[in-house]
Design a protein around this motif. Structure first.
Motif, short mmCIF file in Angstrom:
data_model
loop_
_atom_site.label_atom_id
_atom_site.label_comp_id
_atom_site.label_asym_id
_atom_site.label_seq_id
_atom_site.Cartn_x
_atom_site.Cartn_y
_atom_site.Cartn_z
N GLY A 1 1.95 -0.63 -11.49
CA GLY A 1 1.25 0.62 -11.74
C GLY A 1 1.86 1.77 -10.97
N ALA A 2 2.22 1.51 -9.71
CA ALA A 2 2.78 2.57 -8.87
C ALA A 2 4.16 3.01 -9.36
CB ALA A 2 2.87 2.10 -7.43
N LEU A 3 4.95 2.07 -9.83
CA LEU A 3 6.29 2.42 -10.32
C LEU A 3 6.20 3.39 -11.48
CD1 LEU A 3 8.16 -1.02 -10.20
CD2 LEU A 3 8.41 0.91 -8.62
N PRO B 1 0.81 -1.23 0.00
CA PRO B 1 0.00 0.00 0.00
C PRO B 1 0.84 1.27 0.00
CG PRO B 1 -0.92 -1.59 1.53
CD PRO B 1 0.40 -2.14 1.10
N LEU B 2 2.00 1.25 0.67
CA LEU B 2 2.88 2.42 0.66
C LEU B 2 3.44 2.66 -0.74
CD1 LEU B 2 4.98 2.04 3.94
CD2 LEU B 2 3.03 3.54 3.52
N ILE B 3 3.85 1.59 -1.41
CA ILE B 3 4.34 1.73 -2.78
C ILE B 3 3.22 2.25 -3.66
CG2 ILE B 3 5.28 0.51 -4.77
CD1 ILE B 3 6.58 -1.46 -2.82
N ALA B 4 2.01 1.74 -3.46
CA ALA B 4 0.87 2.15 -4.29
C ALA B 4 0.61 3.64 -4.18
CB ALA B 4 -0.38 1.36 -3.88
N ARG B 5 0.89 4.22 -3.01
CA ARG B 5 0.68 5.65 -2.80
C ARG B 5 1.93 6.47 -3.11
NH1 ARG B 5 -1.73 3.51 2.00
NH2 ARG B 5 0.03 4.25 3.25
N GLY B 6 3.00 5.81 -3.49
CA GLY B 6 4.24 6.52 -3.76
C GLY B 6 4.96 6.96 -2.52
N GLU B 7 4.68 6.33 -1.39
CA GLU B 7 5.25 6.76 -0.11
C GLU B 7 6.46 5.94 0.31
OE1 GLU B 7 2.06 6.71 2.68
OE2 GLU B 7 0.86 8.18 1.56
N ASN C 1 -1.17 -19.37 -3.36
CA ASN C 1 -0.31 -18.25 -2.99
C ASN C 1 -0.02 -17.33 -4.17
OD1 ASN C 1 2.90 -17.36 -2.55
ND2 ASN C 1 1.55 -17.07 -0.80
N PHE C 2 0.10 -17.89 -5.37
CA PHE C 2 0.45 -17.09 -6.54
C PHE C 2 -0.58 -16.02 -6.84
CE2 PHE C 2 3.19 -20.65 -8.58
CZ PHE C 2 4.27 -20.28 -7.79
N SER C 3 -1.82 -16.27 -6.51
CA SER C 3 -2.86 -15.29 -6.78
C SER C 3 -2.60 -13.98 -6.04
CB SER C 3 -4.23 -15.85 -6.38
OG SER C 3 -5.25 -14.89 -6.58
N ALA C 4 -2.23 -14.08 -4.77
CA ALA C 4 -1.93 -12.88 -3.99
C ALA C 4 -0.69 -12.19 -4.52
CB ALA C 4 -1.75 -13.24 -2.52
N TRP C 5 0.35 -12.96 -4.84
CA TRP C 5 1.59 -12.39 -5.37
C TRP C 5 1.34 -11.64 -6.67
CZ3 TRP C 5 6.26 -10.61 -5.11
CH2 TRP C 5 7.15 -10.69 -6.19
N GLY C 6 0.51 -12.20 -7.54
CA GLY C 6 0.19 -11.53 -8.79
C GLY C 6 -0.50 -10.20 -8.58
N GLY C 7 -1.39 -10.17 -7.59
CA GLY C 7 -2.06 -8.91 -7.28
C GLY C 7 -1.11 -7.86 -6.76
N TYR C 8 -0.19 -8.26 -5.90
CA TYR C 8 0.81 -7.32 -5.40
C TYR C 8 1.65 -6.77 -6.55
CZ TYR C 8 -0.12 -9.45 -0.80
OH TYR C 8 -0.71 -9.90 0.36
N CYS C 9 2.04 -7.66 -7.46
CA CYS C 9 2.88 -7.22 -8.58
C CYS C 9 2.14 -6.24 -9.49
CB CYS C 9 3.34 -8.44 -9.39
SG CYS C 9 4.62 -9.40 -8.55
N ALA C 10 0.86 -6.46 -9.71
CA ALA C 10 0.08 -5.54 -10.53
C ALA C 10 0.04 -4.15 -9.89
CB ALA C 10 -1.33 -6.09 -10.72
N THR C 11 -0.16 -4.11 -8.60
CA THR C 11 -0.19 -2.84 -7.88
C THR C 11 1.15 -2.13 -7.96
OG1 THR C 11 -1.87 -3.64 -6.34
CG2 THR C 11 -0.56 -1.76 -5.64
N ILE C 12 2.23 -2.88 -7.74
CA ILE C 12 3.57 -2.29 -7.78
C ILE C 12 3.89 -1.77 -9.17
CG2 ILE C 12 6.03 -2.79 -7.56
CD1 ILE C 12 5.27 -4.78 -5.33
#
Length: 220
Positions: free
Chosen positions: A150-152, A27-33, A137-148
């Motif tokens: 976009g934020a990057l 969530p911090l990465i998603a907000r650029g924090e 487990n991969f489902s959660a990891w994939g979601g994290y990667c998608a968020t990261i």
């Protein structure tokens, strides 16, 4: 009524979805924090995780020689890790990680607990059970990667090439999904799958995944 392999995979993934609060960093990465030092630490930790997981998957493929569907699944995972490793180096470079910095970096125990447990599974667990546990487990990891990913782009100005590591894991992988279904179906037909045991493995994987992100969040 007996569930199909695909239903079992989907149900297990849904039932074992992690608590959104278990990841304090994304969530911090998603907000650029999150600062760039944290992004660099993410890259450095993944430089240890990716080759370790690839070795574990190759070992699982060898252990599954008598079960071709299961072996094919783990071979596909190992091939994916090899591709991801190339993308990871581009991300690491964008974070300012060079060979000297990588060599000097001491990995965090909390981050490396996940690949250590994957290695334990590769040595000790029934491969068919691991298919089910990893898929959840991969489902959660994939979601994290998608968020990261976009934020990057949005907050950190990273190029598409620098984001490719996260794009790779975030994108749907129908071929891998199909391989997982075939592996689980064959294991069910042959009585090689223990659903309760696989869910136990999946819960532990999720806890080690949470430890990974918490350790990075706390890293100075």
């Amino acid at each position: 009524m007996t569930r199909t392999a695909r239903e079992l995979l989907e149900t297990t993934t849904r039932e074992l979805a992690p608590d959104p609060r278990s990841n304090p960093l994304v969530p911090l990465i998603a907000r650029g924090e999150a600062d760039r030092a944290t992004l660099a630490a993410l890259a450095l930790e993944q430089r240890w995780v990716i080759p370790a997981d690839r070795t574990a998957f190759l070992h699982l493929a060898e252990r599954s020689a008598a079960a071709p569907e299961t072996a094919a699944y783990f071979t596909a995972l190992a091939d994916g890790e090899a591709l991801a490793a190339g993308h990871l180096e581009v991300f690491a470079a964008a974070c300012g990680v060079d060979a000297t910095r990588a060599e000097a970096y001491d990995p965090l125990p909390g981050c490396q607990s996940y690949p250590a447990y994957v290695a334990w599974l590769a040595l000790n667990a029934e491969p068919a059970d691991i298919v089910l546990a990893l898929t959840a487990n991969f489902s959660a990891w994939g979601g994290y990667c998608a968020t990261i990913a976009g934020a990057l782009r949005t907050h950190y100005g990273f190029t598409d090439e620098a984001c490719a590591f996260f794009d790779f894991f975030a994108e749907p992988a129908p071929g891998l999904d199909d391989a997982g279904v075939k592996a689980v179906r064959a294991a069910l037909d042959e009585g090689r799958l223990d659903e309760h045991r696989a869910q136990r493995y999946a819960r532990l994987l999720q806890r080690y995944e949470a430890m990974f992100w918490s350790a990075l969040r706390e890293h100075p």
